[in-house]
Design an enzyme around this catalytic site. Structure first.
Site, PDB file in Angstrom:
ATOM      1  N   ARG A  95      20.318  16.008  -5.389  1.00 24.33           N
ATOM      2  CA  ARG A  95      19.150  15.511  -6.133  1.00 24.33           C
ATOM      3  C   ARG A  95      19.575  14.803  -7.420  1.00 24.33           C
ATOM      4  O   ARG A  95      20.166  15.395  -8.313  1.00 24.33           O
ATOM      5  CB  ARG A  95      18.150  16.642  -6.393  1.00 24.33           C
ATOM      6  CG  ARG A  95      18.616  17.736  -7.305  1.00 24.33           C
ATOM      7  CD  ARG A  95      17.653  18.921  -7.313  1.00 24.33           C
ATOM      8  NE  ARG A  95      17.703  19.631  -6.036  1.00 24.33           N
ATOM      9  CZ  ARG A  95      17.554  20.942  -5.899  1.00 24.33           C
ATOM     10  NH1 ARG A  95      17.317  21.704  -6.929  1.00 24.33           N
ATOM     11  NH2 ARG A  95      17.636  21.505  -4.702  1.00 24.33           N
TER      12      ARG A  95
ATOM     13  N   ASP B  73      10.071  16.082   5.335  1.00 24.18           N
ATOM     14  CA  ASP B  73      10.393  17.452   5.775  1.00 24.18           C
ATOM     15  C   ASP B  73      10.432  18.480   4.635  1.00 24.18           C
ATOM     16  O   ASP B  73      10.345  19.669   4.883  1.00 24.18           O
ATOM     17  CB  ASP B  73      11.761  17.456   6.502  1.00 24.18           C
ATOM     18  CG  ASP B  73      12.876  16.836   5.663  1.00 24.18           C
ATOM     19  OD1 ASP B  73      12.624  16.416   4.525  1.00 24.18           O
ATOM     20  OD2 ASP B  73      14.016  16.765   6.173  1.00 24.18           O
ATOM     21  N   HIS B  74      10.542  18.022   3.398  1.00 24.48           N
ATOM     22  CA  HIS B  74      10.671  18.970   2.279  1.00 24.48           C
ATOM     23  C   HIS B  74       9.323  19.333   1.660  1.00 24.48           C
ATOM     24  O   HIS B  74       8.970  20.498   1.571  1.00 24.48           O
ATOM     25  CB  HIS B  74      11.553  18.367   1.174  1.00 24.48           C
ATOM     26  CG  HIS B  74      13.024  18.417   1.449  1.00 24.48           C
ATOM     27  ND1 HIS B  74      13.610  17.759   2.491  1.00 24.48           N
ATOM     28  CD2 HIS B  74      14.030  19.051   0.790  1.00 24.48           C
ATOM     29  CE1 HIS B  74      14.919  17.988   2.466  1.00 24.48           C
ATOM     30  NE2 HIS B  74      15.200  18.768   1.447  1.00 24.48           N
TER      31      HIS B  74
ATOM     32  N   ASP C 164      20.686  13.454   0.748  1.00 24.28           N
ATOM     33  CA  ASP C 164      20.580  14.893   0.884  1.00 24.28           C
ATOM     34  C   ASP C 164      21.986  15.429   1.120  1.00 24.28           C
ATOM     35  O   ASP C 164      22.750  14.846   1.904  1.00 24.28           O
ATOM     36  CB  ASP C 164      19.666  15.261   2.057  1.00 24.28           C
ATOM     37  CG  ASP C 164      19.326  16.737   2.004  1.00 24.28           C
ATOM     38  OD1 ASP C 164      18.233  17.088   1.522  1.00 24.28           O
ATOM     39  OD2 ASP C 164      20.179  17.558   2.412  1.00 24.28           O
TER      40      ASP C 164
ATOM     41  N   SER D 290      23.025  20.519  -4.408  1.00 22.25           N
ATOM     42  CA  SER D 290      22.261  19.432  -3.791  1.00 22.25           C
ATOM     43  C   SER D 290      22.669  18.052  -4.299  1.00 22.25           C
ATOM     44  O   SER D 290      23.428  17.914  -5.253  1.00 22.25           O
ATOM     45  CB  SER D 290      20.779  19.640  -4.079  1.00 22.25           C
ATOM     46  OG  SER D 290      20.471  19.128  -5.350  1.00 22.25           O
TER      47      SER D 290
ATOM     48  N   ARG E 286      22.026  28.169   1.453  1.00 19.02           N
ATOM     49  CA  ARG E 286      22.174  28.375  -0.002  1.00 19.02           C
ATOM     50  C   ARG E 286      21.420  29.625  -0.433  1.00 19.02           C
ATOM     51  O   ARG E 286      20.292  29.846   0.016  1.00 19.02           O
ATOM     52  CB  ARG E 286      21.617  27.175  -0.775  1.00 19.02           C
ATOM     53  CG  ARG E 286      22.490  25.974  -0.592  1.00 19.02           C
ATOM     54  CD  ARG E 286      22.122  24.831  -1.515  1.00 19.02           C
ATOM     55  NE  ARG E 286      23.145  23.816  -1.361  1.00 19.02           N
ATOM     56  CZ  ARG E 286      22.916  22.514  -1.279  1.00 19.02           C
ATOM     57  NH1 ARG E 286      21.700  22.043  -1.393  1.00 19.02           N
ATOM     58  NH2 ARG E 286      23.921  21.684  -1.126  1.00 19.02           N
TER      59      ARG E 286
HETATM   60  C1  MIC Z   1      18.561  21.216  -0.984  1.00 21.57           C
HETATM   61  O1  MIC Z   1      18.888  21.788   0.042  1.00 21.57           O
HETATM   62  O2  MIC Z   1      18.801  21.637  -2.127  1.00 21.57           O
HETATM   63  C2  MIC Z   1      17.808  19.897  -0.867  1.00 21.57           C
HETATM   64  C3  MIC Z   1      16.432  20.123  -1.353  1.00 21.57           C
HETATM   65  O3  MIC Z   1      17.750  19.513   0.482  1.00 21.57           O
HETATM   66  C4  MIC Z   1      18.577  18.855  -1.691  1.00 21.57           C
HETATM   67  C5  MIC Z   1      17.892  17.576  -1.852  1.00 21.57           C
HETATM   68  C6  MIC Z   1      16.805  17.620  -2.870  1.00 21.57           C
HETATM   69  O4  MIC Z   1      16.938  18.272  -3.913  1.00 21.57           O
HETATM   70  O5  MIC Z   1      15.787  16.962  -2.641  1.00 21.57           O
HETATM   71  C7  MIC Z   1      19.985  18.571  -1.172  1.00 21.57           C
HETATM   72  O6  MIC Z   1      20.588  19.413  -0.551  1.00 21.57           O
HETATM   73  O7  MIC Z   1      20.538  17.510  -1.470  1.00 21.57           O
HETATM   74 FE1  SF4 Z   2      16.005  21.246   3.801  1.00 22.78          FE
HETATM   75 FE2  SF4 Z   2      18.021  21.217   2.040  1.00 22.78          FE
HETATM   76 FE3  SF4 Z   2      17.186  23.507   3.147  1.00 22.78          FE
HETATM   77 FE4  SF4 Z   2      18.432  21.763   4.632  1.00 22.78          FE
HETATM   78  S1  SF4 Z   2      19.271  22.851   2.882  1.00 22.78           S
HETATM   79  S2  SF4 Z   2      16.589  22.882   5.189  1.00 22.78           S
HETATM   80  S3  SF4 Z   2      17.706  19.826   3.803  1.00 22.78           S
HETATM   81  S4  SF4 Z   2      16.020  22.185   1.771  1.00 22.78           S
END
Ligand code: MIC
Ligand code: SF4
Length: 641
Positions: free
Chosen positions: A535, A64-65, A119, A533, A379
């Site tokens: 990550r 999905d990313h 995530d 996140s 975010r």
């Molecule tokens: C995000 O919203 O920052 C992400 C991308 O979903 C991350 C995960 C990632 O960095 O792959 C998260 O929220 O954990």
């Molecule tokens: Fe995707 Fe992270 Fe954004 Fe949710 S917050 S839509 S999991 S990138």
């Protein structure tokens, strides 16, 4: 005293420890989820652990990313993930099936189970009474291998909702209000458990908006009870059998209680560049808007998009606004396509994207320089949209749609009567994009494109660590600062040497080169270091660059665990005034670190540049010290595999 719902579920999954806030506990994990941006690393780690089949009840791998596919990298990674899933007993949700948290809620949310996801928004599933926790990929890999998840037992906060949301005010405004009150570090070490008569009117997707954005409070997770609303949702998903009523004991003890009267709430907005920078929408009225983006795992449900369609119906998006919409899942997409709402959205001038994360993670749709971009996401960190000087404002779908029409930030209550959207009695169910694992796992060979590079390993912790302070940063540094995402960098998630070039890119573009030249060193941080996140690349890439320790005033939960997992010491200033004494470039040395760790004594750091000595604390369990001494969890786990 009785038990909270949180502690009931934790208690029934407790492998080690006691539910005393702050004490380390080990919890059995029933289910896991991964997404593609963290998944490649998680599965490389799972392979390294060397177990032939996942040991969970259910593990799902979502794509999905990384779906822009501007080069071979993402598509190669998807194929890697598909073959890994087929081989090791994991369900595979194809690109286009939807955002992991939305699909998980729809198809796999089951009250009372534990879920660990790579995530940070995994707590979305708290909307159906799961204890759902975000973690680094390595922790998820260990859970897939049948290992427990270790965490500090949380404080449980009861959020008592009374009253009823007024017209045009939504679940998003509830969580924004909580962020306004508590800030982005107000939830660290806590679980938010919702209750009170006000929850009766909140549907599961509305509850999920709130549990989703509990991540922005820094919370371990958030949870709602399982009640008639839960049954209604599960029935509509054709899963009534998954229902079980669940709630706290009537006399449950909580560590704190927060009251929110829903009837008094108004549309809220989080201003740039933090989700807790919250004011009333009406206070920003008439601010010109360049972009409106609707979607993300926070606000992309059927009811959200039906509300937007109802607001836009028969009207046109303002000429100066670019409106983009990404539905949360194929289920939502197909339903709004079939009932005509999608046509209303298109007709209004909206640009329709795939059912993926998309603009939320800077995968396209970066706004113009200096833009005001209103987003229904969770975010708004600086630069996350892909445009460094754009200002991102977080709002509800109602506020987003109203503002897309007027071209200025608009309180939706000025539009007159609010549309009434009903939850469907039956959602459209078609799981054909969720692939089952192979019945002949030995016959599956894992596909590895050239973007998949081997995992870097770290040596054991030596007796002496020394080096320069490579960077000194302030409070609330996010993992987006440490390891940025976006369409250029995200495709490198399975290639640590390549992605490490971008560490701290937006804070100090010379960081990566400097770290390599100096053969590593230290990072000095303020409060809540590493928020945001899950990550693990925000620990893994600094490890690759030789970062030995991060010394900060305090840490965010997931990043703290990720640093340990990759053998980087997360250290805490005993005297916060020492933070002011250390400058970037100072040379630090801790000469008897193993001895001090073994003796559980504070660490002695000498600042060789300034000729000063600091006592540095650490809040590490014996288990965590052992992991650090081994050079990370993978080394430690392999010792026992
Ligand atoms: C995000 O919203 O920052 C992400 C991308 O979903 C991350 C995960 C990632 O960095 O792959 C998260 O929220 O954990
Ligand atoms: Fe995707 Fe992270 Fe954004 Fe949710 S917050 S839509 S999991 S990138």
């Amino acid at each position: 005293m009785g038990l909270s719902l949180t502690n009931k579920i934790l208690q029934s999954h407790l492998i080690k420890g006691n539910l005393m806030p702050g004490e380390e506990i080990a919890v059995k994990i029933d289910r896991t989820l991964t997404q593609d941006a963290t998944g490649t690393m998680a599965y490389l780690q799972f392979e390294a652990i060397g177990i032939p089949k996942v040991k969970t009840d259910l593990s799902v791998s979502y794509i999905d990313h990384n779906t822009l596919q501007t080069g071979f990298e993402n598509a190669d990674d998807h194929k890697f993930l598909q073959t890994v899933a087929a081989k090791y007993g994991i369900l595979y949700s194809k690109a286009g099936n939807g955002i992991c948290h939305q699909v998980n809620l729809e198809r796999f949310g089951v009250p009372g189970k534990t879920l660990l996801g790579s995530d940070s928004h995994t707590p979305t599933a708290g909307g159906v009474a799961m204890i759902a926790i975000g973690a680094g990929g390595l922790d998820v890999a260990v859970a897939m291998g049948g290992g427990s998840f270790y965490m500090p037992a949380p404080k449980v906060i009861f959020v008592s909702l009374s009253g009823k949301l007024p017209e045009w005010v939504s679940a998003k405004d509830i969580i924004l209000e909580l962020l306004r009150r508590l800030t982005v570090k107000g939830g660290v070490g806590k679980v938010f458990e919702y209750g009170g008569e006000g929850i009766r009117n909140l549907t599961v997707p509305e509850r999920a908006v709130i549990t989703n954005m509990g991540a922005e409070l820094g919370a371990t997770t958030s949870i709602f009870p399982s009640d008639e609303r839960t049954l209604e949702f599960l029935k509509a998903e054709g899963r009534a059998d998954d229902y079980a009523p669940l709630s706290a004991d009537a006399n449950a003890a909580y560590d704190e209680v927060i009251d929110i009267n829903l009837s008094t709430l108004e549309p809220m907005v989080a201003k740039p560049h933090m989700p807790d920078n919250v004011v009333k929408v009406k206070d920003l009225k008439d601010t010109k808007v360049d972009q409106v983006a609707i979607g993300s795992c926070t606000n992309s449900s059927y009811a959200d998009l039906m509300t937007v369609a109802a607001v836009l119906k028969g009207k046109k998006v303002h000429p100066d606004v670019s409106l983009v919409i990404s539905p949360g899942s194929k289920q939502v997409y197909e339903m709004i396509a079939k009932n005509g709402a999608l046509a209303e959205l298109i007709s209004s001038g909206a640009r329709i994207l795939e059912a993926t994360c998309g603009p939320c993670i800077g995968m396209g749709q970066s706004p113009k320089s200096g833009a005001v971009s209103l987003r229904t996401f969770n975010r708004n960190f600086e630069g996350r949209s892909g445009t460094k000087d754009a200002g991102i404002y977080l709002v509800s779908p109602q506020t987003a749609a109203a503002s897309a029409l007027t071209g200025t930030i608009t309180d939706p209550r000025t539009l007159g009567k609010a549309p009434e959207i009903k939850m469907p009695e039956k959602f459209h169910i078609d799981d054909s994009m969720i692939l089952s694992p192979s019945t002949d796992p030995d016959g599956v060979s894992v596909y590895r494109g050239p973007n998949i590079k081997p995992l870097p390993v770290k040596e054991k912790l030596p007796e002496t660590i020394s080096g320069k302070v490579l960077l000194k940063v302030g409070d609330n540094i996010t993992t987006d600062h440490i390891m940025p995402a976006g369409s250029k960098i995200l495709p490198l998630r399975s290639n640590i040497p390549a992605i490490s070039k971008y560490v701290f890119e937006s804070v100090d573009p010379a960081f990566s080169e400097r770290a390599l030249k100096e053969k590593g060193g230290f990072i000095v941080g303020g409060e809540n270091y590493g928020q945001g996140s899950s990550r693990e690349h925000a620990a893994l890439a600094p490890m690759y660059l030789g970062v030995k320790a991060v010394i900060a005033k305090s840490f965010a939960r997931i990043h703290f665990a990720n640093l340990i997992n990759f053998g980087i010491l997360p250290l805490i200033f005993d005297n916060p005034a020492d933070y002011d004494k250390i400058a970037q470039g100072d040379v630090l040395e801790a000469s008897v670190i193993l001895k001090e760790l073994n003796e559980k004594k504070p660490l002695t750091f000498i600042n060789k540049t300034k000729n000063e000595e600091y006592k540095i604390k650490y809040n590490l369990t014996d288990r965590q010290i052992k992991i650090i001494k081994e050079g990370g969890l993978l080394n430690e786990t392999k010792n026992y595999a």
